[in-house]
Scaffold this motif. Sequence first.
Motif, PDB file in Angstrom:
ATOM      1  N   LEU A  69       0.827  -1.204   0.000  1.00  0.00           N
ATOM      2  CA  LEU A  69       0.000   0.000   0.000  1.00  0.00           C
ATOM      3  C   LEU A  69       0.865   1.258   0.000  1.00  0.00           C
ATOM      4  CD1 LEU A  69      -2.724  -1.034   2.607  1.00  0.00           C
ATOM      5  CD2 LEU A  69      -2.937  -0.987   0.111  1.00  0.00           C
ATOM      6  N   ARG A  70       2.105   1.132   0.521  1.00  0.00           N
ATOM      7  CA  ARG A  70       2.977   2.301   0.636  1.00  0.00           C
ATOM      8  C   ARG A  70       3.895   2.479  -0.568  1.00  0.00           C
ATOM      9  NH1 ARG A  70       3.842  -0.157   5.700  1.00  0.00           N
ATOM     10  NH2 ARG A  70       5.994  -0.664   5.122  1.00  0.00           N
ATOM     11  N   THR A  71       4.187   1.372  -1.261  1.00  0.00           N
ATOM     12  CA  THR A  71       5.113   1.445  -2.396  1.00  0.00           C
ATOM     13  C   THR A  71       4.552   0.650  -3.560  1.00  0.00           C
ATOM     14  OG1 THR A  71       6.361  -0.561  -1.946  1.00  0.00           O
ATOM     15  CG2 THR A  71       6.989   1.360  -0.681  1.00  0.00           C
ATOM     16  N   SER A  72       5.234   0.781  -4.697  1.00  0.00           N
ATOM     17  CA  SER A  72       4.823   0.017  -5.875  1.00  0.00           C
ATOM     18  C   SER A  72       5.538  -1.318  -5.947  1.00  0.00           C
ATOM     19  CB  SER A  72       5.144   0.831  -7.148  1.00  0.00           C
ATOM     20  OG  SER A  72       6.535   1.096  -7.224  1.00  0.00           O
ATOM     21  N   VAL A  73       6.367  -1.634  -4.934  1.00  0.00           N
ATOM     22  CA  VAL A  73       7.103  -2.885  -4.924  1.00  0.00           C
ATOM     23  C   VAL A  73       6.177  -4.029  -4.546  1.00  0.00           C
ATOM     24  CG1 VAL A  73       8.994  -4.159  -3.843  1.00  0.00           C
ATOM     25  CG2 VAL A  73       9.269  -1.733  -4.376  1.00  0.00           C
ATOM     26  N   THR A  74       6.200  -5.096  -5.323  1.00  0.00           N
ATOM     27  CA  THR A  74       5.330  -6.245  -5.053  1.00  0.00           C
ATOM     28  C   THR A  74       6.071  -7.402  -4.397  1.00  0.00           C
ATOM     29  OG1 THR A  74       5.746  -7.325  -7.176  1.00  0.00           O
ATOM     30  CG2 THR A  74       3.987  -5.659  -7.106  1.00  0.00           C
ATOM     31  N   ASP A  75       7.420  -7.329  -4.371  1.00  0.00           N
ATOM     32  CA  ASP A  75       8.234  -8.440  -3.864  1.00  0.00           C
ATOM     33  C   ASP A  75       7.943  -9.728  -4.623  1.00  0.00           C
ATOM     34  OD1 ASP A  75       9.682  -7.027  -1.946  1.00  0.00           O
ATOM     35  OD2 ASP A  75       8.066  -7.199  -0.496  1.00  0.00           O
ATOM     36  N   THR A  76       7.583  -9.594  -5.883  1.00  0.00           N
ATOM     37  CA  THR A  76       7.253 -10.746  -6.721  1.00  0.00           C
ATOM     38  C   THR A  76       7.883 -10.564  -8.097  1.00  0.00           C
ATOM     39  OG1 THR A  76       5.133 -11.042  -5.588  1.00  0.00           O
ATOM     40  CG2 THR A  76       5.369 -12.104  -7.726  1.00  0.00           C
ATOM     41  N   ILE A  77       8.451 -11.644  -8.617  1.00  0.00           N
ATOM     42  CA  ILE A  77       8.934 -11.627  -9.993  1.00  0.00           C
ATOM     43  C   ILE A  77       8.133 -12.659 -10.781  1.00  0.00           C
ATOM     44  CG2 ILE A  77      11.251 -10.841  -9.396  1.00  0.00           C
ATOM     45  CD1 ILE A  77      12.233 -13.722  -9.744  1.00  0.00           C
ATOM     46  N   ALA A  78       8.028 -12.445 -12.067  1.00  0.00           N
ATOM     47  CA  ALA A  78       7.276 -13.355 -12.936  1.00  0.00           C
ATOM     48  C   ALA A  78       8.251 -14.241 -13.701  1.00  0.00           C
ATOM     49  CB  ALA A  78       6.413 -12.574 -13.911  1.00  0.00           C
ATOM     50  N   LEU A  79       7.809 -15.438 -13.981  1.00  0.00           N
ATOM     51  CA  LEU A  79       8.578 -16.386 -14.789  1.00  0.00           C
ATOM     52  C   LEU A  79       7.679 -16.909 -15.886  1.00  0.00           C
ATOM     53  CD1 LEU A  79      10.889 -18.369 -15.461  1.00  0.00           C
ATOM     54  CD2 LEU A  79       9.990 -19.865 -13.658  1.00  0.00           C
ATOM     55  N   HIS A  80       8.170 -16.841 -17.115  1.00  0.00           N
ATOM     56  CA  HIS A  80       7.382 -17.358 -18.239  1.00  0.00           C
ATOM     57  C   HIS A  80       8.174 -18.419 -18.978  1.00  0.00           C
ATOM     58  CE1 HIS A  80       6.142 -17.555 -22.504  1.00  0.00           C
ATOM     59  NE2 HIS A  80       4.936 -17.568 -21.964  1.00  0.00           N
ATOM     60  N   ILE A  81       7.553 -19.588 -19.146  1.00  0.00           N
ATOM     61  CA  ILE A  81       8.024 -20.615 -20.059  1.00  0.00           C
ATOM     62  C   ILE A  81       6.796 -21.106 -20.822  1.00  0.00           C
ATOM     63  CG2 ILE A  81       9.952 -21.348 -18.609  1.00  0.00           C
ATOM     64  CD1 ILE A  81       8.310 -23.718 -17.725  1.00  0.00           C
ATOM     65  N   PRO A  82       6.985 -21.639 -22.042  1.00  0.00           N
ATOM     66  CA  PRO A  82       5.825 -22.138 -22.784  1.00  0.00           C
ATOM     67  C   PRO A  82       5.077 -23.194 -21.977  1.00  0.00           C
ATOM     68  CG  PRO A  82       7.751 -22.012 -24.196  1.00  0.00           C
ATOM     69  CD  PRO A  82       8.234 -21.754 -22.801  1.00  0.00           C
ATOM     70  N   GLU A  83       3.752 -23.078 -21.912  1.00  0.00           N
ATOM     71  CA  GLU A  83       2.950 -23.969 -21.070  1.00  0.00           C
ATOM     72  C   GLU A  83       3.117 -25.433 -21.447  1.00  0.00           C
ATOM     73  OE1 GLU A  83      -1.142 -22.838 -20.356  1.00  0.00           O
ATOM     74  OE2 GLU A  83      -0.630 -20.766 -20.821  1.00  0.00           O
ATOM     75  N   PHE A  84       3.231 -25.735 -22.739  1.00  0.00           N
ATOM     76  CA  PHE A  84       3.287 -27.138 -23.145  1.00  0.00           C
ATOM     77  C   PHE A  84       4.634 -27.775 -22.834  1.00  0.00           C
ATOM     78  CE2 PHE A  84       4.500 -24.556 -26.784  1.00  0.00           C
ATOM     79  CZ  PHE A  84       5.661 -25.172 -27.237  1.00  0.00           C
ATOM     80  N   LEU A  85       5.598 -27.003 -22.291  1.00  0.00           N
ATOM     81  CA  LEU A  85       6.902 -27.567 -21.958  1.00  0.00           C
ATOM     82  C   LEU A  85       7.119 -27.716 -20.461  1.00  0.00           C
ATOM     83  CD1 LEU A  85       9.174 -25.690 -24.514  1.00  0.00           C
ATOM     84  CD2 LEU A  85       8.486 -28.077 -24.549  1.00  0.00           C
ATOM     85  N   THR A  86       6.081 -27.459 -19.670  1.00  0.00           N
ATOM     86  CA  THR A  86       6.270 -27.496 -18.222  1.00  0.00           C
ATOM     87  C   THR A  86       6.588 -28.892 -17.706  1.00  0.00           C
ATOM     88  OG1 THR A  86       3.859 -27.645 -17.976  1.00  0.00           O
ATOM     89  CG2 THR A  86       4.860 -25.462 -17.757  1.00  0.00           C
ATOM     90  N   SER A  87       6.355 -29.930 -18.512  1.00  0.00           N
ATOM     91  CA  SER A  87       6.684 -31.280 -18.076  1.00  0.00           C
ATOM     92  C   SER A  87       8.098 -31.693 -18.477  1.00  0.00           C
ATOM     93  CB  SER A  87       5.681 -32.291 -18.652  1.00  0.00           C
ATOM     94  OG  SER A  87       5.731 -32.282 -20.073  1.00  0.00           O
ATOM     95  N   ALA A  88       8.782 -30.898 -19.303  1.00  0.00           N
ATOM     96  CA  ALA A  88      10.142 -31.225 -19.729  1.00  0.00           C
ATOM     97  C   ALA A  88      11.105 -31.030 -18.564  1.00  0.00           C
ATOM     98  CB  ALA A  88      10.552 -30.350 -20.910  1.00  0.00           C
ATOM     99  N   GLU A  89      12.056 -31.939 -18.428  1.00  0.00           N
ATOM    100  CA  GLU A  89      12.959 -31.899 -17.276  1.00  0.00           C
ATOM    101  C   GLU A  89      13.779 -30.614 -17.242  1.00  0.00           C
ATOM    102  OE1 GLU A  89      16.705 -34.462 -15.495  1.00  0.00           O
ATOM    103  OE2 GLU A  89      15.062 -35.522 -16.484  1.00  0.00           O
ATOM    104  N   TYR A  90      14.270 -30.170 -18.400  1.00  0.00           N
ATOM    105  CA  TYR A  90      15.080 -28.947 -18.412  1.00  0.00           C
ATOM    106  C   TYR A  90      14.301 -27.777 -17.821  1.00  0.00           C
ATOM    107  CZ  TYR A  90      17.584 -24.826 -19.946  1.00  0.00           C
ATOM    108  OH  TYR A  90      18.236 -23.616 -19.961  1.00  0.00           O
ATOM    109  N   TYR A  91      13.079 -27.590 -18.274  1.00  0.00           N
ATOM    110  CA  TYR A  91      12.317 -26.425 -17.858  1.00  0.00           C
ATOM    111  C   TYR A  91      11.880 -26.516 -16.397  1.00  0.00           C
ATOM    112  CZ  TYR A  91      12.463 -25.060 -22.695  1.00  0.00           C
ATOM    113  OH  TYR A  91      12.921 -24.688 -23.929  1.00  0.00           O
ATOM    114  N   MET A  92      11.555 -27.725 -15.923  1.00  0.00           N
ATOM    115  CA  MET A  92      11.187 -27.854 -14.524  1.00  0.00           C
ATOM    116  C   MET A  92      12.386 -27.572 -13.626  1.00  0.00           C
ATOM    117  SD  MET A  92       8.049 -28.167 -14.474  1.00  0.00           S
ATOM    118  CE  MET A  92       7.983 -28.286 -12.694  1.00  0.00           C
ATOM    119  N   SER A  93      13.567 -28.033 -14.026  1.00  0.00           N
ATOM    120  CA  SER A  93      14.775 -27.730 -13.253  1.00  0.00           C
ATOM    121  C   SER A  93      15.046 -26.236 -13.259  1.00  0.00           C
ATOM    122  CB  SER A  93      15.976 -28.482 -13.834  1.00  0.00           C
ATOM    123  OG  SER A  93      15.806 -29.871 -13.705  1.00  0.00           O
TER     124      SER A  93
END
Length: 341
Positions: A69-93
């Motif tokens: 409420l006091r600042t614009s900082v969310t203390d959160t970062i976003a991560l994007h990887i293609p949804e259909f690759l979320t089961s691949a070992e490289y991307y999960m690691s």
Amino acid sequence: MPGAKPAPRTATPAPPPTIADVARVAAVSKTTASDALRGHGRVAGATRQAVLDAAEHLGYAPNRSARSLRTSVTDTIALHIPEFLTSAEYYMSFVFGVAEQAARAGLNVTLVSSGQLPHRGAVPQVDGIVLCDPAAGDPVVDQLMNSGLPVVTAERYVGDKEATGVVWSDHATSLTGLLDHLHARGARRPAFVASDTTSDWSLTHQRTHARWCAEHAVPRLLRKVPFGSPPEVHQAVVRELLATAPELDAIVFAADGAAAAVLPELRAAGRTVGDDLLLASCVDSTAMRTAEPPVTAVDLRPRTMGAECARLLCEILSGEVARGTERTLSIEMRVRASTGL
């Protein structure tokens, strides 16, 4: 009543630690402690780490709701990887690497998918973004790159927008070394099955393969498959290669898991992997290590890559390093029985 035992006292819970407690343990001012935890200001790396260690030791948990409420900082970062690759070992690691490093910095991680960006120009409510191997032309990637937020990419972005920071690996040298290894083991007709994406990783592989073939005066046996294709697609490519180029004596697959997935197809065709046909992968994984025979592959260190991307983003957000910073992550070939050793 005479002789009655007094009621047992209920212990008063200790008050939760405050930012002042963290500052005292870290031997810094409250302002410095706050800046270090928020990722703001120019706080030296050693000082920031001392504050993070103090906060972890005390079990300090900032009141994120009040602070937002006091600042614009969310203390959160976003991560994007293609949804259909979320089961691949490289991307999960990779995801685990990002999450672990963000947690050390006191940040949350939210996964951003195409469903979370319903309107053109929508901006995630985060402090910064990590993109894994972004492909030019992907509408979600393009939107995130143009969000105005700090963006760190794993591998360079080949679109018309520069990332705020980059962590990349030398895939040209890596693939050259892999092809040289196959050549030294006797391969003279190697085929390369590449990804068809417009990512730096994929395009670097294709350029490197073309150059290597020209330098060694060997035919360029190249096939491209859609990114994230299932095993059946790679198996069909193997059947086609064996039918049209029966003289081929080695195959290198770009995709995670593809080399192990085609082993049954090669056996069915009467080829002996590690003997009359050498097999290798540009991405190491559990499937490569446990295959029969184990498959020679390039260890891309995805967990470390994820952690380094999150670390760089945190350092850019805190002002510790300049925007435009690039860092290199070393990778290494793991030689196994599939290439005749």
